[in-house]
Design an enzyme around this catalytic site. Structure first.
Site, mmCIF file in Angstrom:
data_model
loop_
_atom_site.group_PDB
_atom_site.id
_atom_site.type_symbol
_atom_site.label_atom_id
_atom_site.label_comp_id
_atom_site.label_asym_id
_atom_site.label_seq_id
_atom_site.Cartn_x
_atom_site.Cartn_y
_atom_site.Cartn_z
ATOM 1 N N TRP A 32 0.826 -1.225 0.000
ATOM 2 C CA TRP A 32 0.000 0.000 0.000
ATOM 3 C C TRP A 32 0.850 1.260 0.000
ATOM 4 O O TRP A 32 0.328 2.353 -0.193
ATOM 5 C CB TRP A 32 -0.962 0.006 1.192
ATOM 6 C CG TRP A 32 -0.311 -0.184 2.531
ATOM 7 C CD1 TRP A 32 0.234 0.783 3.320
ATOM 8 C CD2 TRP A 32 -0.144 -1.418 3.240
ATOM 9 N NE1 TRP A 32 0.735 0.242 4.475
ATOM 10 C CE2 TRP A 32 0.504 -1.122 4.454
ATOM 11 C CE3 TRP A 32 -0.499 -2.738 2.962
ATOM 12 C CZ2 TRP A 32 0.827 -2.106 5.393
ATOM 13 C CZ3 TRP A 32 -0.178 -3.711 3.897
ATOM 14 C CH2 TRP A 32 0.481 -3.394 5.096
ATOM 15 N N ARG A 33 2.154 1.105 0.192
ATOM 16 C CA ARG A 33 3.039 2.260 0.064
ATOM 17 C C ARG A 33 3.542 2.435 -1.367
ATOM 18 O O ARG A 33 4.224 3.426 -1.652
ATOM 19 C CB ARG A 33 4.230 2.116 1.007
ATOM 20 C CG ARG A 33 3.883 2.267 2.481
ATOM 21 C CD ARG A 33 5.141 2.289 3.332
ATOM 22 N NE ARG A 33 4.838 2.509 4.743
ATOM 23 C CZ ARG A 33 5.767 2.639 5.698
ATOM 24 N NH1 ARG A 33 7.055 2.569 5.372
ATOM 25 N NH2 ARG A 33 5.408 2.847 6.948
ATOM 26 N N GLU A 45 -5.813 1.831 5.154
ATOM 27 C CA GLU A 45 -5.914 2.581 6.404
ATOM 28 C C GLU A 45 -7.007 2.018 7.313
ATOM 29 O O GLU A 45 -6.843 1.981 8.533
ATOM 30 C CB GLU A 45 -6.171 4.062 6.116
ATOM 31 C CG GLU A 45 -4.949 4.809 5.630
ATOM 32 C CD GLU A 45 -3.821 4.797 6.653
ATOM 33 O OE1 GLU A 45 -3.960 5.412 7.713
ATOM 34 O OE2 GLU A 45 -2.807 4.124 6.390
ATOM 35 N N GLN A 50 -5.969 -0.862 14.410
ATOM 36 C CA GLN A 50 -5.942 -1.894 15.451
ATOM 37 C C GLN A 50 -5.528 -3.277 14.945
ATOM 38 O O GLN A 50 -5.795 -4.283 15.589
ATOM 39 C CB GLN A 50 -7.308 -1.989 16.148
ATOM 40 C CG GLN A 50 -7.713 -0.702 16.839
ATOM 41 C CD GLN A 50 -9.085 -0.786 17.474
ATOM 42 O OE1 GLN A 50 -10.088 -0.880 16.789
ATOM 43 N NE2 GLN A 50 -9.130 -0.746 18.790
ATOM 44 N N THR A 51 -4.862 -3.333 13.788
ATOM 45 C CA THR A 51 -4.374 -4.609 13.265
ATOM 46 C C THR A 51 -2.915 -4.457 12.845
ATOM 47 O O THR A 51 -2.541 -3.456 12.228
ATOM 48 C CB THR A 51 -5.216 -5.068 12.068
ATOM 49 O OG1 THR A 51 -6.587 -5.214 12.476
ATOM 50 C CG2 THR A 51 -4.735 -6.413 11.540
ATOM 51 N N GLY A 89 -9.869 -9.095 12.302
ATOM 52 C CA GLY A 89 -10.497 -8.720 13.567
ATOM 53 C C GLY A 89 -11.360 -7.473 13.438
ATOM 54 O O GLY A 89 -11.396 -6.815 12.403
ATOM 55 N N TYR A 90 -12.066 -7.166 14.529
ATOM 56 C CA TYR A 90 -12.917 -5.969 14.578
ATOM 57 C C TYR A 90 -13.783 -5.873 13.318
ATOM 58 O O TYR A 90 -13.621 -4.968 12.492
ATOM 59 C CB TYR A 90 -12.062 -4.711 14.761
ATOM 60 C CG TYR A 90 -11.295 -4.694 16.058
ATOM 61 C CD1 TYR A 90 -11.905 -4.282 17.245
ATOM 62 C CD2 TYR A 90 -9.972 -5.120 16.102
ATOM 63 C CE1 TYR A 90 -11.204 -4.286 18.445
ATOM 64 C CE2 TYR A 90 -9.271 -5.131 17.301
ATOM 65 C CZ TYR A 90 -9.888 -4.712 18.474
ATOM 66 O OH TYR A 90 -9.194 -4.721 19.653
#
Length: 275
Positions: A32-33, A45, A50-51, A89-90
């Site tokens: 992604w960079r 992003e 939180q990952t 997650g999340y």
């Protein structure tokens, strides 16, 4: 009362040189960079909230390949999105990402807005993420703080202090910002922060905002994940089906099942549930 942090222009210039030099030698290369595509950066992003980057690395490529644009993601059923999100997650972030894609596709013609105040209105995108997306997708000199940036400024300029609030650090983050190349400056800051966390004993504890992450095993979040995993496998299922495959108290299963329905993750028709 703790002494306020004060920095001179010379100190900020030295720090900037130190961080750029480290980045030149040790900068991390993530997929992604290697892009300035706003959609790709938006997805990354949201995933990175939180990952850990190592986990996102494994999921980002297949997700972008399956859903290559805001339009493709907006049109996809959530039942196709969730399996590719599993492991990050999340899961609320996956639902928010889907809703954001629908808003961008319908309200902005598939083009991501480049203003933080507009991005901040999208589901799951707060002020810091809105600013980071503007920096990385549009190379705009926005000012934001996240865990690695916080570590850099606390370590370099916080002295022996603890309980350092983000509002004390924000003026220095703005003063140090490379306005000609904010995208790579923030990459450099984050990479330097990652290094510091490896070298120093948990520098995040010196932040006023430091909290321990709650335990996942046995949590309500784990049960929610179990239900959604069962949903992707079974397709359509009943409450009794869940109780037979999830080794948790039926009342906790029922409570989380109802919450997932009310939040829009699951649909209910009579006594049957599905994504």
């Amino acid at each position: 009362m703790p002494k306020a942090i004060k920095l001179t222009d010379v100190e900020i210039a030295k720090a900037r040189t130190l961080i750029w030099e480290y980045y030149g030698a040790h900068g991390r290369a993530f997929s992604w960079r290697q892009t300035s595509d706003p959609y790709h950066i938006f997805v990354s992003e949201v995933m990175l909230q939180q990952t850990q980057t190592a986990t996102v690395e494994k999921k980002y490529g297949p997700f972008i390949e399956k859903f290559p644009s805001f339009a493709a993601l907006a049109e996809a059923p959530f039942a196709e999105i969730l399996p590719l999100w599993r492991g990050l997650g999340y899961n609320r972030r996956a639902l928010a990402l889907h809703k954001s894609a629908q808003i961008v596709a319908t309200q902005y013609g598939g083009l991501l807005p480049d203003k933080p105040e507009l991005l901040d209105k999208l589901p799951g995108i707060g002020p810091a993420t809105a600013a980071s997306i503007c920096a990385f997708a549009f190379n705009k000199p926005t000012v934001f703080i996240e865990t690695n940036i916080r570590t850099v400024f606390i370590t370099l300029f916080g002295g022996s202090r603890t309980e350092i609030a983000d509002k004390e650090l924000m003026p220095f983050i703005e003063a140090a910002l490379d306005r000609e190349n904010p995208r790579h400056w923030y990459y450099a800051l984050m990479d330097y922060g990652v290094m510091l966390k490896k070298e120093l004993p948990n520098p995040s504890r010196r932040s006023k905002h430091y909290t321990r992450q709650s335990q996942f095993e046995g949590s309500e979040r784990q049960i929610r994940g179990m239900i959604l995993k069962a949903a992707t496998i079974k397709g359509t299922f009943s409450f009794e089906d869940l109780c037979s495959c999830i080794d948790r108290e039926p009342e906790r299963i029922r409570r989380n099942l109802e919450e997932l329905c009310s939040e829009g993750f699951l649909r209910r028709i009579n006594d049957q549930f599905s994504l």
